[in-house]
Design a protein around this motif. Sequence first.
Motif, PDB file in Angstrom:
ATOM      1  N   THR A  48      57.588  34.501  52.172  1.00 51.55           N
ATOM      2  CA  THR A  48      58.113  33.349  52.310  1.00 51.55           C
ATOM      3  C   THR A  48      59.754  33.600  53.276  1.00 51.55           C
ATOM      4  O   THR A  48      59.666  32.542  53.993  1.00 51.55           O
ATOM      5  CB  THR A  48      58.961  32.250  50.887  1.00 51.55           C
ATOM      6  OG1 THR A  48      60.118  33.303  49.864  1.00 51.55           O
ATOM      7  CG2 THR A  48      57.684  32.100  50.173  1.00 51.55           C
ATOM      8  N   ALA A  49      60.081  34.251  52.924  1.00 53.78           N
ATOM      9  CA  ALA A  49      61.267  34.788  53.656  1.00 53.78           C
ATOM     10  C   ALA A  49      61.165  35.382  54.907  1.00 53.78           C
ATOM     11  O   ALA A  49      61.841  35.888  55.991  1.00 53.78           O
ATOM     12  CB  ALA A  49      62.371  35.613  53.423  1.00 53.78           C
ATOM     13  N   ASP A  50      60.253  36.435  55.352  1.00 58.94           N
ATOM     14  CA  ASP A  50      59.438  36.815  56.815  1.00 58.94           C
ATOM     15  C   ASP A  50      60.429  38.057  56.710  1.00 58.94           C
ATOM     16  O   ASP A  50      61.070  38.426  57.803  1.00 58.94           O
ATOM     17  CB  ASP A  50      59.507  36.359  57.630  1.00 58.94           C
ATOM     18  CG  ASP A  50      58.087  36.672  58.580  1.00 58.94           C
ATOM     19  OD1 ASP A  50      57.311  37.527  57.846  1.00 58.94           O
ATOM     20  OD2 ASP A  50      57.887  36.319  59.578  1.00 58.94           O
ATOM     21  N   TYR A  51      60.501  39.438  55.726  1.00 54.87           N
ATOM     22  CA  TYR A  51      61.817  40.188  55.906  1.00 54.87           C
ATOM     23  C   TYR A  51      60.941  41.202  56.660  1.00 54.87           C
ATOM     24  O   TYR A  51      60.275  41.289  57.253  1.00 54.87           O
ATOM     25  CB  TYR A  51      61.546  40.678  54.587  1.00 54.87           C
ATOM     26  CG  TYR A  51      63.382  40.470  53.768  1.00 54.87           C
ATOM     27  CD1 TYR A  51      64.100  40.893  53.838  1.00 54.87           C
ATOM     28  CD2 TYR A  51      63.558  39.232  53.458  1.00 54.87           C
ATOM     29  CE1 TYR A  51      65.299  41.153  52.750  1.00 54.87           C
ATOM     30  CE2 TYR A  51      65.153  38.322  52.707  1.00 54.87           C
ATOM     31  CZ  TYR A  51      65.912  39.565  52.489  1.00 54.87           C
ATOM     32  OH  TYR A  51      66.505  39.540  51.317  1.00 54.87           O
ATOM     33  N   PRO A  52      62.778  41.518  57.836  1.00 56.33           N
ATOM     34  CA  PRO A  52      61.972  42.441  58.716  1.00 56.33           C
ATOM     35  C   PRO A  52      61.315  43.727  57.997  1.00 56.33           C
ATOM     36  O   PRO A  52      62.339  44.169  57.049  1.00 56.33           O
ATOM     37  CB  PRO A  52      63.335  42.722  59.560  1.00 56.33           C
ATOM     38  CG  PRO A  52      63.816  41.164  58.966  1.00 56.33           C
ATOM     39  CD  PRO A  52      63.783  40.692  58.282  1.00 56.33           C
ATOM     40  N   VAL A  53      60.575  44.064  58.825  1.00 56.19           N
ATOM     41  CA  VAL A  53      60.120  45.915  58.406  1.00 56.19           C
ATOM     42  C   VAL A  53      60.412  46.673  59.255  1.00 56.19           C
ATOM     43  O   VAL A  53      60.163  47.062  60.064  1.00 56.19           O
ATOM     44  CB  VAL A  53      58.440  46.276  58.416  1.00 56.19           C
ATOM     45  CG1 VAL A  53      58.289  47.659  57.547  1.00 56.19           C
ATOM     46  CG2 VAL A  53      58.188  44.869  56.997  1.00 56.19           C
ATOM     47  N   THR A  54      62.193  46.924  59.033  1.00 55.67           N
ATOM     48  CA  THR A  54      62.612  48.195  60.367  1.00 55.67           C
ATOM     49  C   THR A  54      62.292  48.981  60.728  1.00 55.67           C
ATOM     50  O   THR A  54      62.252  49.369  62.364  1.00 55.67           O
ATOM     51  CB  THR A  54      64.277  48.564  59.751  1.00 55.67           C
ATOM     52  OG1 THR A  54      64.344  49.886  58.466  1.00 55.67           O
ATOM     53  CG2 THR A  54      64.863  46.882  59.668  1.00 55.67           C
ATOM     54  N   LEU A  55      61.118  49.565  59.916  1.00 51.86           N
ATOM     55  CA  LEU A  55      60.361  50.847  60.229  1.00 51.86           C
ATOM     56  C   LEU A  55      59.176  51.040  60.465  1.00 51.86           C
ATOM     57  O   LEU A  55      57.692  52.227  60.889  1.00 51.86           O
ATOM     58  CB  LEU A  55      61.184  51.900  59.170  1.00 51.86           C
ATOM     59  CG  LEU A  55      61.968  51.956  58.095  1.00 51.86           C
ATOM     60  CD1 LEU A  55      61.726  53.325  57.312  1.00 51.86           C
ATOM     61  CD2 LEU A  55      62.406  52.426  59.959  1.00 51.86           C
ATOM     62  N   ALA A  56      58.327  49.854  60.369  1.00 52.74           N
ATOM     63  CA  ALA A  56      56.991  49.749  61.150  1.00 52.74           C
ATOM     64  C   ALA A  56      56.319  49.983  62.079  1.00 52.74           C
ATOM     65  O   ALA A  56      55.370  50.450  62.800  1.00 52.74           O
ATOM     66  CB  ALA A  56      57.064  47.405  60.974  1.00 52.74           C
TER      67      ALA A  56
END
Length: 773
Positions: free
Chosen positions: A17-25
Amino acid sequence: GRHWLDVVRYADTAGETADYPVTLAWRYRNYVIDSFNSDKPYDQFLREQIAGDVLANVGPSERYAEQVIATGYLAISRRFGFDSENYHHLTIQDSIDTLGQSVLGLSLGCARCHDHKFDDISVRDYYGLYAIFDSSRYAFPGSEQKQKFRSMVPLLPPNEAVPKWRAFDQQVASIASKLVKAKLPVPSAILRSLNDIDGDFEMQAPANGGSNGVLVPPWQYQGKISVTNAAQSPFKNLYAGGKVGASIGADVGEYRISQAIYPRRTLRDGRTLNVNLDFRVTAADAKMTGVHRIWLGSMSSSPAFVVTISSNAISLQIDGMEDQIGTVKPNEWHNLQLNFSEQKVTGEIGTSSQSSAFGIMPLLSTGSIDRIVFESSHSDSSAFPTIEFDNLGIQEEPIPSPFDALSPAKLASDERNTLTENEAKQAAQELNDLLANGPCAMAYGMAEGTPHDVAIQLRGEPSQLGDKVPRGLVKVLGGKSLPDNVTGSGRLELANWLTQSDNPLTARVMVNRIWQYHFGRGLVKTPNDFGVRGLHPTHPELLDYLAAHFISTGWSVKAMHRLIMQSETYQQSSRSHASHANEFLTHFTRRRLSAEEIRDAILLVSGELDREPAMEHPFPSPLSFGFTQHGPFSAVYEHNKRSIYLMTQRLKRHPFLALFDGPDPNATTPDRLGTTVPTQALFFLNDPFVHAKSEAWARRLRASHAIESQQIDHAFLIAYSRTASDKEKTDASAFLAAYRTELTSLGKHDIDNLALAGLLRTLIGSNEFLHVD
């Protein structure tokens, strides 16, 4: 690479729901690009994405990081809800659904709630696959409820990563101690639970529930756990200090792994591991067979220690040699204490009325213990003696933790250590960087969890459980249940099965995609659905031939490109008569550039395309993430690199990609549906990006060609790969004259460059620029 990222629904954010960043994708994105550029065999490409972490452990060491990164294929599965861990079953659903469509061209996800209505895929097939992924550990990107990311996978083998973890612990503790002593702010990741910090000790929650605890630093799991059940044992608090976790109950009728804990500790340097267990076994007939076991050992090899509890005896097995250490009286509570060290195993077993001590010298060096697993097995499910566990305590007594210095009692006895303002800022920044980056390079990937079978979720509801099914593969495609001797999650077995040369779908699905990207549509026009509801191939013999050729050339994607592009069919003209529907490729089908191709082409003609690969996005520090469903993450990061490197959100698409029919990051995109709408034309007239790049292109032309006619000729050559016709030259000159007059009347400066940029925008927005003939 971009085509594959479409199919596997790549995104740089999690999708909850908050669409968290995935810093390592981004590491997985770059792995895909590098793999296609190097022509990595497609079967190897698939195996690494599904089980790269398992393959990495068997070498070669120089490819360890690459293979771990590959598992981003599964790790990027979408997260759901306010607390995404509570909806993990939906994440696994997304993994299975994407695997089925991207590799097999089958909608496996349809069998989650019931047998597939069209294809011969049963709900048991689905949950056989579900158990494989539920036996794996997904990296956790964070969510509104649990903000700190964790379980990222080190890109170093364990023997190299562990020393870095220890050094990391020492450094974090040292800096945090300085800040606390100076009464300065310390990141909340440290302060939330100082007494629970324990470097590289890792706890995995059981499949049937439980809490992972507070995570400090964000890369790590909390270190101690106690498990209670009936609370009936007379033996209490023999090892105090554990934290209440999930329950372990009796296991009647089927094999079950109830709990797994991962200490990841080597028993050296004075370390010991203490296990305290209260248990009782029901009365059983002597003819009945069956045992309960506690396994302690390494995930990558056979268990170093096995405690076996039967209906009348308890024994301890070390490196294959077994000794009976006590007897078991049915229906009576027993207490077992085990103390493991590098040199020996000691312990005590007894009831409330009597006890006996024992000591055993290990026959071999045990190396490390990184799992503790409880299991039950039997041959007669109707009357198998059940077991109850109560007051399970597992504690390590290691070298004192570097975080002990942060305890309130210790700090109270220390003098206040003052730091200058500049020193404090530097220390806080260094600590934030350490906590954000971890002890070594990390990947958003997968790791092995506790192998176990799962129960069918009736109508897809995890709270309504039916029969258990073993881990297994799709039966209609020749798959079977996994053998009993499979000790891992089963992802490696799944990967090997998918890439067998006799798999009827894997090669066909991929060559159909390659054909589709060259001709605009596949031989099978439903590239993600080769099932009953999909369309039949227009040329089945050709599809079979291409699949066989693909396998015979070592699954080489570039060899398939060469075969197709050197064919007469591919080299046909795009000119056609209106009466030709082109069903049988009587001519080459004209196509518009994709969204990424349009942007890259504009950057290229402007001279500002940065050809170097991109890496991470400029996300805010993960320690400051506090996004919510009412204030979700949202950002657009512009750059001059190729468009495949644009940051891709799940919940809010990049405005340019959305305008020109880019992929939907929420689901696999097998084929982009082209649209032609007025806002696309307005983009070429008004968008600041087009204006900036056309002005840069104009400056290049004027710097290299002083005469207007030469500028026009070279502009057409760059835009269309041809020179301008006489009429086009006349029209272009008239346009430039009129534009300069208008700009002059408006009082603009640098009118020659602005006028030429206006002409170049008309070229960029033309059909000839935007289409491939």
